[in-house]
Design a protein around this motif. Structure first.
Motif, PDB file in Angstrom:
ATOM      1  N   LYS A 145      70.859  52.487  55.433  1.00 34.90           N
ATOM      2  CA  LYS A 145      70.638  52.830  54.026  1.00 34.90           C
ATOM      3  C   LYS A 145      72.008  52.918  53.370  1.00 34.90           C
ATOM      4  O   LYS A 145      72.841  53.738  53.764  1.00 34.90           O
ATOM      5  CB  LYS A 145      69.915  54.175  53.895  1.00 34.90           C
ATOM      6  CG  LYS A 145      68.764  54.386  54.877  1.00 34.90           C
ATOM      7  CD  LYS A 145      67.570  53.515  54.569  1.00 34.90           C
ATOM      8  CE  LYS A 145      66.406  53.865  55.514  1.00 34.90           C
ATOM      9  NZ  LYS A 145      65.191  53.109  55.198  1.00 34.90           N
ATOM     10  N   ALA A 146      72.259  52.072  52.388  1.00 34.79           N
ATOM     11  CA  ALA A 146      73.577  52.015  51.758  1.00 34.79           C
ATOM     12  C   ALA A 146      73.400  51.880  50.247  1.00 34.79           C
ATOM     13  O   ALA A 146      72.293  51.635  49.757  1.00 34.79           O
ATOM     14  CB  ALA A 146      74.380  50.832  52.300  1.00 34.79           C
ATOM     15  N   TYR A 147      74.486  52.031  49.531  1.00 37.70           N
ATOM     16  CA  TYR A 147      74.424  51.856  48.087  1.00 37.70           C
ATOM     17  C   TYR A 147      74.192  50.383  47.742  1.00 37.70           C
ATOM     18  O   TYR A 147      74.375  49.491  48.574  1.00 37.70           O
ATOM     19  CB  TYR A 147      75.718  52.352  47.446  1.00 37.70           C
ATOM     20  CG  TYR A 147      75.677  53.823  47.072  1.00 37.70           C
ATOM     21  CD1 TYR A 147      75.594  54.216  45.743  1.00 37.70           C
ATOM     22  CD2 TYR A 147      75.713  54.811  48.050  1.00 37.70           C
ATOM     23  CE1 TYR A 147      75.557  55.566  45.397  1.00 37.70           C
ATOM     24  CE2 TYR A 147      75.664  56.148  47.718  1.00 37.70           C
ATOM     25  CZ  TYR A 147      75.585  56.518  46.392  1.00 37.70           C
ATOM     26  OH  TYR A 147      75.537  57.849  46.053  1.00 37.70           O
ATOM     27  N   SER A 148      73.804  50.130  46.508  1.00 36.74           N
ATOM     28  CA  SER A 148      73.536  48.768  46.053  1.00 36.74           C
ATOM     29  C   SER A 148      74.831  47.969  45.946  1.00 36.74           C
ATOM     30  O   SER A 148      75.867  48.505  45.535  1.00 36.74           O
ATOM     31  CB  SER A 148      72.842  48.791  44.692  1.00 36.74           C
ATOM     32  OG  SER A 148      72.704  47.469  44.181  1.00 36.74           O
ATOM     33  N   HIS A 188      70.357  44.290  35.838  1.00 39.03           N
ATOM     34  CA  HIS A 188      69.707  43.505  36.901  1.00 39.03           C
ATOM     35  C   HIS A 188      68.182  43.619  36.775  1.00 39.03           C
ATOM     36  O   HIS A 188      67.520  44.242  37.620  1.00 39.03           O
ATOM     37  CB  HIS A 188      70.169  44.003  38.275  1.00 39.03           C
ATOM     38  CG  HIS A 188      71.646  43.965  38.461  1.00 39.03           C
ATOM     39  ND1 HIS A 188      72.341  42.806  38.715  1.00 39.03           N
ATOM     40  CD2 HIS A 188      72.577  44.958  38.398  1.00 39.03           C
ATOM     41  CE1 HIS A 188      73.628  43.070  38.816  1.00 39.03           C
ATOM     42  NE2 HIS A 188      73.805  44.363  38.620  1.00 39.03           N
ATOM     43  N   PRO A 189      67.619  43.036  35.723  1.00 36.83           N
ATOM     44  CA  PRO A 189      66.179  43.193  35.485  1.00 36.83           C
ATOM     45  C   PRO A 189      65.304  42.606  36.588  1.00 36.83           C
ATOM     46  O   PRO A 189      64.139  43.007  36.725  1.00 36.83           O
ATOM     47  CB  PRO A 189      65.971  42.454  34.154  1.00 36.83           C
ATOM     48  CG  PRO A 189      67.129  41.525  34.037  1.00 36.83           C
ATOM     49  CD  PRO A 189      68.278  42.233  34.689  1.00 36.83           C
ATOM     50  N   ALA A 190      65.839  41.686  37.372  1.00 35.35           N
ATOM     51  CA  ALA A 190      65.034  41.067  38.424  1.00 35.35           C
ATOM     52  C   ALA A 190      64.989  41.913  39.696  1.00 35.35           C
ATOM     53  O   ALA A 190      64.179  41.642  40.594  1.00 35.35           O
ATOM     54  CB  ALA A 190      65.578  39.683  38.760  1.00 35.35           C
ATOM     55  N   VAL A 191      65.845  42.934  39.764  1.00 34.70           N
ATOM     56  CA  VAL A 191      65.876  43.794  40.961  1.00 34.70           C
ATOM     57  C   VAL A 191      64.866  44.919  40.778  1.00 34.70           C
ATOM     58  O   VAL A 191      64.970  45.725  39.850  1.00 34.70           O
ATOM     59  CB  VAL A 191      67.285  44.377  41.192  1.00 34.70           C
ATOM     60  CG1 VAL A 191      67.274  45.323  42.394  1.00 34.70           C
ATOM     61  CG2 VAL A 191      68.295  43.254  41.416  1.00 34.70           C
ATOM     62  N   ARG A 192      63.912  44.976  41.650  1.00 38.24           N
ATOM     63  CA  ARG A 192      62.850  45.984  41.552  1.00 38.24           C
ATOM     64  C   ARG A 192      63.270  47.261  42.262  1.00 38.24           C
ATOM     65  O   ARG A 192      63.580  47.242  43.466  1.00 38.24           O
ATOM     66  CB  ARG A 192      61.558  45.453  42.157  1.00 38.24           C
ATOM     67  CG  ARG A 192      60.385  46.417  42.039  1.00 38.24           C
ATOM     68  CD  ARG A 192      59.114  45.799  42.589  1.00 38.24           C
ATOM     69  NE  ARG A 192      57.996  46.716  42.510  1.00 38.24           N
ATOM     70  CZ  ARG A 192      56.763  46.431  42.925  1.00 38.24           C
ATOM     71  NH1 ARG A 192      56.515  45.239  43.460  1.00 38.24           N
ATOM     72  NH2 ARG A 192      55.798  47.321  42.820  1.00 38.24           N
ATOM     73  N   ASN A 249      65.338  59.582  44.249  1.00 36.45           N
ATOM     74  CA  ASN A 249      66.219  58.512  44.748  1.00 36.45           C
ATOM     75  C   ASN A 249      65.609  57.173  44.366  1.00 36.45           C
ATOM     76  O   ASN A 249      64.385  57.009  44.382  1.00 36.45           O
ATOM     77  CB  ASN A 249      66.366  58.590  46.270  1.00 36.45           C
ATOM     78  CG  ASN A 249      67.026  59.854  46.754  1.00 36.45           C
ATOM     79  OD1 ASN A 249      66.951  60.188  47.929  1.00 36.45           O
ATOM     80  ND2 ASN A 249      67.670  60.605  45.866  1.00 36.45           N
ATOM     81  N   TYR A 250      66.466  56.220  44.027  1.00 34.36           N
ATOM     82  CA  TYR A 250      66.017  54.889  43.620  1.00 34.36           C
ATOM     83  C   TYR A 250      66.615  53.845  44.562  1.00 34.36           C
ATOM     84  O   TYR A 250      67.815  53.875  44.821  1.00 34.36           O
ATOM     85  CB  TYR A 250      66.433  54.602  42.177  1.00 34.36           C
ATOM     86  CG  TYR A 250      65.798  55.526  41.177  1.00 34.36           C
ATOM     87  CD1 TYR A 250      64.569  55.229  40.602  1.00 34.36           C
ATOM     88  CD2 TYR A 250      66.427  56.717  40.818  1.00 34.36           C
ATOM     89  CE1 TYR A 250      63.979  56.079  39.690  1.00 34.36           C
ATOM     90  CE2 TYR A 250      65.838  57.571  39.899  1.00 34.36           C
ATOM     91  CZ  TYR A 250      64.619  57.257  39.337  1.00 34.36           C
ATOM     92  OH  TYR A 250      64.032  58.115  38.436  1.00 34.36           O
ATOM     93  N   TRP A 251      65.795  52.928  45.043  1.00 32.68           N
ATOM     94  CA  TRP A 251      66.241  51.974  46.051  1.00 32.68           C
ATOM     95  C   TRP A 251      65.667  50.595  45.777  1.00 32.68           C
ATOM     96  O   TRP A 251      64.689  50.412  45.062  1.00 32.68           O
ATOM     97  CB  TRP A 251      65.835  52.441  47.452  1.00 32.68           C
ATOM     98  CG  TRP A 251      64.345  52.646  47.608  1.00 32.68           C
ATOM     99  CD1 TRP A 251      63.639  53.782  47.350  1.00 32.68           C
ATOM    100  CD2 TRP A 251      63.388  51.659  48.025  1.00 32.68           C
ATOM    101  NE1 TRP A 251      62.308  53.590  47.595  1.00 32.68           N
ATOM    102  CE2 TRP A 251      62.121  52.286  48.005  1.00 32.68           C
ATOM    103  CE3 TRP A 251      63.477  50.331  48.410  1.00 32.68           C
ATOM    104  CZ2 TRP A 251      60.949  51.609  48.358  1.00 32.68           C
ATOM    105  CZ3 TRP A 251      62.305  49.646  48.759  1.00 32.68           C
ATOM    106  CH2 TRP A 251      61.072  50.298  48.740  1.00 32.68           C
ATOM    107  N   HIS A 252      66.334  49.613  46.383  1.00 31.24           N
ATOM    108  CA  HIS A 252      65.805  48.249  46.379  1.00 31.24           C
ATOM    109  C   HIS A 252      66.111  47.603  47.717  1.00 31.24           C
ATOM    110  O   HIS A 252      66.955  48.066  48.485  1.00 31.24           O
ATOM    111  CB  HIS A 252      66.371  47.422  45.214  1.00 31.24           C
ATOM    112  CG  HIS A 252      67.837  47.131  45.281  1.00 31.24           C
ATOM    113  ND1 HIS A 252      68.369  46.096  46.022  1.00 31.24           N
ATOM    114  CD2 HIS A 252      68.920  47.727  44.691  1.00 31.24           C
ATOM    115  CE1 HIS A 252      69.676  46.058  45.885  1.00 31.24           C
ATOM    116  NE2 HIS A 252      70.032  47.052  45.084  1.00 31.24           N
ATOM    117  N   VAL A 253      65.430  46.528  48.011  1.00 37.44           N
ATOM    118  CA  VAL A 253      65.667  45.785  49.249  1.00 37.44           C
ATOM    119  C   VAL A 253      66.660  44.667  48.969  1.00 37.44           C
ATOM    120  O   VAL A 253      66.899  44.305  47.815  1.00 37.44           O
ATOM    121  CB  VAL A 253      64.346  45.227  49.816  1.00 37.44           C
ATOM    122  CG1 VAL A 253      63.430  46.372  50.245  1.00 37.44           C
ATOM    123  CG2 VAL A 253      63.647  44.336  48.797  1.00 37.44           C
ATOM    124  N   PRO A 254      67.256  44.099  50.025  1.00 38.68           N
ATOM    125  CA  PRO A 254      68.229  43.010  49.826  1.00 38.68           C
ATOM    126  C   PRO A 254      67.607  41.804  49.094  1.00 38.68           C
ATOM    127  O   PRO A 254      66.412  41.552  49.202  1.00 38.68           O
ATOM    128  CB  PRO A 254      68.636  42.627  51.248  1.00 38.68           C
ATOM    129  CG  PRO A 254      68.375  43.859  52.058  1.00 38.68           C
ATOM    130  CD  PRO A 254      67.165  44.500  51.442  1.00 38.68           C
TER     131      PRO A 254
END
Length: 217
Positions: free
Chosen positions: A116-119, A165-169, A212-217
């Motif tokens: 788990k790392a920062y964006s 980054h609107p495409a990053v969910r 917390n807010y996250w996204h996948v690669p």
């Protein structure tokens, strides 16, 4: 394989990043029975709080590390699962290579760890150290050295990040044990209170509802 057999490491660029942007996730993973670790990538020496508290460089870093120890212990991370990287650099000077070396050092010992790392995506207001640590993790994932990766975004920059980054969910994650995460926030106000001196608005804004807010690669 049980959850207890799965190592999960949260990569924190600075002392307090693990609580401010990942604290709820850390606590939730602990409650789900995972073997949770925290890896610190810098020494935090260049915080604007240092001239305020008036400590020497060595004592200031020690004080920041102690705040990190208190916060992670409050979240439930075993002391032996807190790692200060042997490749640690001064904050503000974290390079992709140094961050890569830190994460790779951990993976050498736990090759199947979930990370788990920062964006890795830049946006106005994002600290360069946060981005560098995220790029390092993303590169290791692309190279196949990380098989399970999740990226986190600073809660106070969520709207800015989404605009850039609107495409990053982004997926939100709330604490199942709210009081525990709030206590970790409070621990950065103990002792010298460097965390609260450094970024008081981030602690004040996040504590009531530490999402917390996250996204996948």
């Amino acid at each position: 394989m049980t959850n207890a057999d799965q190592v999960v490491v949260f990569v924190s660029p600075h002392q307090d990043d693990e609580t401010l942007a990942m604290g709820s996730a850390i606590r939730n993973h602990i409650e789900q029975g995972y073997d949770v670790h925290v890896l610190l990538a810098t020494n935090g020496i260049n915080s604007g709080a240092r001239p305020i508290v008036g400590l020497t460089r060595t004592k200031f870093t020690d004080a920041r590390d102690n705040e990190l120890r208190r916060a992670t212990a409050t979240l439930g991370v075993p002391p032996e699962n807190l790692h200060i990287s042997r490749h640690s650099t001064e904050d503000g000077n974290l390079t992709i290579q140094a961050a890569t070396d830190s994460i790779a050092w951990f993976l050498d010992r736990h090759p199947a760890a979930w990370v788990k790392a920062y964006s890795p995506h830049s946006a106005t207001g994002r600290h360069a150290d946060h981005v560098m640590s995220g790029v390092a993790a993303a590169n290791l994932h692309a190279a196949g050295q990380i098989t399970n990766l999740r990226h986190y975004v600073e809660p106070w920059l969520v709207d800015t990040f989404r605009a850039a980054h609107p495409a990053v969910r982004l997926g939100p994650e709330r604490a199942t044990s709210l009081a525990t995460v709030q206590a970790a926030y409070d621990s950065y106000g103990d002792g010298y209170g460097i965390g609260h001196i450094s970024v008081p608005t981030f602690f004040a804004a996040g504590r009531p509802d530490p999402v917390n807010y996250w996204h996948v690669p």
